[in-house]
Design a protein around this motif. Sequence first.
Motif, PDB file in Angstrom:
ATOM      1  N   LYS A 315       5.616  16.723  14.112  1.00 32.45           N
ATOM      2  CA  LYS A 315       6.711  15.788  13.679  1.00 32.45           C
ATOM      3  C   LYS A 315       6.352  14.224  14.003  1.00 32.45           C
ATOM      4  O   LYS A 315       6.869  13.396  13.790  1.00 32.45           O
ATOM      5  CB  LYS A 315       8.023  15.957  14.529  1.00 32.45           C
ATOM      6  CG  LYS A 315       8.323  17.156  14.227  1.00 32.45           C
ATOM      7  CD  LYS A 315       9.880  17.315  15.089  1.00 32.45           C
ATOM      8  CE  LYS A 315      10.578  18.599  14.878  1.00 32.45           C
ATOM      9  NZ  LYS A 315      11.809  19.120  15.596  1.00 32.45           N
ATOM     10  N   LYS A 316       5.095  14.233  14.877  1.00 34.21           N
ATOM     11  CA  LYS A 316       4.777  12.703  15.473  1.00 34.21           C
ATOM     12  C   LYS A 316       3.847  12.244  14.286  1.00 34.21           C
ATOM     13  O   LYS A 316       2.764  12.704  13.944  1.00 34.21           O
ATOM     14  CB  LYS A 316       3.853  12.769  16.825  1.00 34.21           C
ATOM     15  CG  LYS A 316       3.303  11.702  17.384  1.00 34.21           C
ATOM     16  CD  LYS A 316       2.740  11.677  18.469  1.00 34.21           C
ATOM     17  CE  LYS A 316       2.307  10.257  19.233  1.00 34.21           C
ATOM     18  NZ  LYS A 316       3.527   9.535  19.360  1.00 34.21           N
ATOM     19  N   LEU A 317       4.247  10.923  14.078  1.00 34.18           N
ATOM     20  CA  LEU A 317       3.635  10.213  12.986  1.00 34.18           C
ATOM     21  C   LEU A 317       2.380   9.220  13.880  1.00 34.18           C
ATOM     22  O   LEU A 317       2.911   8.522  14.750  1.00 34.18           O
ATOM     23  CB  LEU A 317       4.471   9.116  12.271  1.00 34.18           C
ATOM     24  CG  LEU A 317       3.947   7.984  11.349  1.00 34.18           C
ATOM     25  CD1 LEU A 317       3.203   8.950  10.311  1.00 34.18           C
ATOM     26  CD2 LEU A 317       5.026   7.204  10.840  1.00 34.18           C
ATOM     27  N   LEU A 318       1.250   9.465  13.354  1.00 39.03           N
ATOM     28  CA  LEU A 318       0.178   8.966  14.321  1.00 39.03           C
ATOM     29  C   LEU A 318      -0.351   7.518  13.537  1.00 39.03           C
ATOM     30  O   LEU A 318      -0.866   6.845  14.346  1.00 39.03           O
ATOM     31  CB  LEU A 318      -1.028   9.915  14.121  1.00 39.03           C
ATOM     32  CG  LEU A 318      -0.797  11.369  14.842  1.00 39.03           C
ATOM     33  CD1 LEU A 318      -1.787  12.386  14.852  1.00 39.03           C
ATOM     34  CD2 LEU A 318      -0.154  10.974  16.263  1.00 39.03           C
ATOM     35  N   GLY A 319      -0.479   7.436  12.221  1.00 49.91           N
ATOM     36  CA  GLY A 319      -0.844   6.262  11.617  1.00 49.91           C
ATOM     37  C   GLY A 319      -0.861   6.554  10.016  1.00 49.91           C
ATOM     38  O   GLY A 319      -0.017   7.359   9.559  1.00 49.91           O
ATOM     39  N   VAL A 320      -1.437   5.523   9.300  1.00 50.72           N
ATOM     40  CA  VAL A 320      -1.357   5.749   7.965  1.00 50.72           C
ATOM     41  C   VAL A 320      -2.907   5.560   7.184  1.00 50.72           C
ATOM     42  O   VAL A 320      -3.401   4.633   7.919  1.00 50.72           O
ATOM     43  CB  VAL A 320      -0.744   4.440   7.501  1.00 50.72           C
ATOM     44  CG1 VAL A 320      -0.457   4.505   5.901  1.00 50.72           C
ATOM     45  CG2 VAL A 320       0.787   4.660   7.846  1.00 50.72           C
ATOM     46  N   GLN A 321      -3.172   6.350   6.588  1.00 49.04           N
ATOM     47  CA  GLN A 321      -4.536   6.263   5.840  1.00 49.04           C
ATOM     48  C   GLN A 321      -4.233   5.554   4.455  1.00 49.04           C
ATOM     49  O   GLN A 321      -3.200   5.774   3.705  1.00 49.04           O
ATOM     50  CB  GLN A 321      -4.939   7.902   5.585  1.00 49.04           C
ATOM     51  CG  GLN A 321      -6.131   7.696   4.925  1.00 49.04           C
ATOM     52  CD  GLN A 321      -6.923   9.344   4.470  1.00 49.04           C
ATOM     53  OE1 GLN A 321      -6.708   9.949   5.485  1.00 49.04           O
ATOM     54  NE2 GLN A 321      -7.438   9.429   3.304  1.00 49.04           N
ATOM     55  N   LEU A 322      -4.991   4.750   4.202  1.00 48.34           N
ATOM     56  CA  LEU A 322      -4.825   3.596   3.379  1.00 48.34           C
ATOM     57  C   LEU A 322      -6.099   3.280   2.706  1.00 48.34           C
ATOM     58  O   LEU A 322      -7.221   3.507   3.019  1.00 48.34           O
ATOM     59  CB  LEU A 322      -3.818   2.550   3.722  1.00 48.34           C
ATOM     60  CG  LEU A 322      -4.534   1.649   4.740  1.00 48.34           C
ATOM     61  CD1 LEU A 322      -5.487   0.570   4.012  1.00 48.34           C
ATOM     62  CD2 LEU A 322      -3.384   0.829   5.230  1.00 48.34           C
ATOM     63  N   ARG A 323      -5.997   2.882   1.341  1.00 48.99           N
ATOM     64  CA  ARG A 323      -7.072   2.395   0.537  1.00 48.99           C
ATOM     65  C   ARG A 323      -6.997   0.926   0.040  1.00 48.99           C
ATOM     66  O   ARG A 323      -6.179   0.487  -0.524  1.00 48.99           O
ATOM     67  CB  ARG A 323      -7.401   3.460  -0.734  1.00 48.99           C
ATOM     68  CG  ARG A 323      -8.201   3.170  -1.823  1.00 48.99           C
ATOM     69  CD  ARG A 323      -8.333   3.911  -2.951  1.00 48.99           C
ATOM     70  NE  ARG A 323      -9.156   3.574  -3.906  1.00 48.99           N
ATOM     71  CZ  ARG A 323      -8.762   3.899  -5.487  1.00 48.99           C
ATOM     72  NH1 ARG A 323      -7.848   4.765  -5.662  1.00 48.99           N
ATOM     73  NH2 ARG A 323      -9.751   3.506  -6.110  1.00 48.99           N
ATOM     74  N   THR A 324      -8.055   0.120   0.422  1.00 51.32           N
ATOM     75  CA  THR A 324      -8.479  -1.094  -0.218  1.00 51.32           C
ATOM     76  C   THR A 324      -9.394  -1.067  -0.950  1.00 51.32           C
ATOM     77  O   THR A 324      -9.430  -0.474  -2.261  1.00 51.32           O
ATOM     78  CB  THR A 324      -8.299  -2.207   1.036  1.00 51.32           C
ATOM     79  OG1 THR A 324      -9.642  -1.890   1.781  1.00 51.32           O
ATOM     80  CG2 THR A 324      -6.993  -2.364   1.777  1.00 51.32           C
TER      81      THR A 324
END
Length: 671
Positions: A315-324
């Motif tokens: 349930k724990k949100l650790l971060g966000v993977q994103l693309r530039t």
Amino acid sequence: MLLHPYVRRLATLLALFLCAHVLAAPVPALPPIERFFVNPALRAAELSPSGRYLAAISGGAGRRDFLVVIDLQANSAKLVAGYNDADIFQFTWVNDARLLFNVTDNEVGPGGQRMAAGLYAVDRDGGKLRQLAERRGQEFVTEGVSRLKNKILPWHTFMMDARGARDSDSVYVESYEWEGESYEVRHINLLKLNTLTGDHQVVQRPSRVKKWTLDQDGEPRVATSTDRGVTTVHYRDPATAQWRVLTSYQTFKGGTGPFSALGFGGDGSLFAVANSGQDIDALFTVNLATGKLNPEPVVLTPGYDFDGELVRSGKKLLGVQLRTDAETIVWFDKTLQEAQKKLDQLLPGTINLMSFASSDHAQWALVKSFSDVQPPIYRLFNLRTGEINPVGEAYPGIDPKRMGRQDPVRYKARDGMEIPALLTLPAGGAKNAPMVVLVHGGPQVRGNRWEWNPETQFLASRGYVVLEPDFRGSTGYGDRHFRAGWKQWGLAMQDDIADGARWAIAQGIADPKRICIAGASYGGYATLMGLVNDPDLYRCGVNWVGVTDINLLYDGHWSFTSDLSEQYKQYGMPDMVGDQVKDAEQLKATSPIRQAARIKAPLLLAYGGADLRVPIYHGRKFMDAIKPTNKQVEWIAYPDEGHGWSLPATHVDFWGRVEKFLDKHIGPGAR
């Protein structure tokens, strides 16, 4: 965990077993085509909910893909699913003891399969194998178990692209329903399926749902429907278990308050992607009471639309993977921020993406490492000790030292608009070299991505510079860049591509007399229109599965119906591509079929006989139009292939033809 001796041993054995054909042969002058287009030796590695087990799909040249589970504590491995007449296609953990998977056939193209992927579940030790959904055209694989007809779901039942709770024997799966005999999806039903008994329950559907989103507990919470050109986002209130509307907007043209649900935080916050009246999409949270975005973005990437996913452990949100230009992870957890720094110091020169088990993110992370010259490598990373243990490589036959370096670049189009592109130079660099302008399909997609790409790197390995422009109309760079491409097929979009080639010439990178344009789908269309509009610029063209007339996308032919949705044709294409009535003259002027007589350059054409998006009639009709005026056209049809190549043998054959074609017209053979 005493895992590293075994894992190292496994990685070594896998590499020796899968790549014996590579090691046995002397190193040739050029990397063989097969090394670029073989099925990956290892892919889709994933930790079990407890983190004790690692599952992955393992394949290789000349054999089937199978599902393997490694016990990281007991230092043991088990092949849990593998067949003589099928390949494991996808899998997911149901719980720590059980996996869900489906199958495909990597030896048969789409036209010969005539079946869906099926659905199966098995314990991590290979026991309790059960078929859960039919495999269209075939009950099971040769070693299959007996059917329990009253518990087998129909063939159009598919795995969800989302993690469930992973704390029971049940999973959520999707069941598609179509509009009559067409290819258009009417709606998607959501089923809760027990993987041991085959029992299932249907989730109440608020409308014509096309996308389901699970919450932090792995339960359905958001349903996105599309009907008559309008998209509606529904939310199931946990207090009442009833669906209510959060927002509605025009599917293809936007409107007031549009957003796309991404996922949920541990506290039940809904994260969504939207531009909120700005040019660039960002990541926001949604006020679930009002259905409106909270004003401050959570993640904003200047110059790029947000493109990513939530990284979580349970349930724990650790971060966000994103693309530039490339991919990265924005960690919300300070401990993980420090762990990422340590990992990047230990593995310099690659992007290192961490993922975690559902129940533990304090000690072990699965790391996927890659770069422009390095295909994916999987490792285990101990966050406490800094220990790194190899798991395996996707393409162990690829030597990064022989790959071409890539750089994200930007150049100005003739009207001043900035065009992003990816520039790949052959190993050792290039100056005044032959160049291939590689045009992406879509076209309303993000094209280039900084990573190892087999097609790009194959061309670079043969000495070609490769330029991949994200011309106007591409997504990922803001609303203005996207909308500037509306109704610009063969016009300003085409100019952007030509301006990129001329930029490379001005930089001293490309030889102005040795440039070829190439691409698939829309990229194939742009190839043909490039040869029409800029005959002085392009020496030759390569078009595979390319559109040859926009009206054919609308109307088709008595012999085929495209799988483009009727909603897109009715509510999207008239504004974004061109209206058949209002823009009739423009569609004629930008039709490769109607302009075929203007193409004098050498041309290589390839189409798939089972292509539903751009049926082979597009290619045959264009061939009829160009044959009287151009004798330098090569044609190849792959009867069982679809919209793009799926079989390694097809890739090898096609790119071998491309290699010879380019060598003759812009390579060493052209001198």
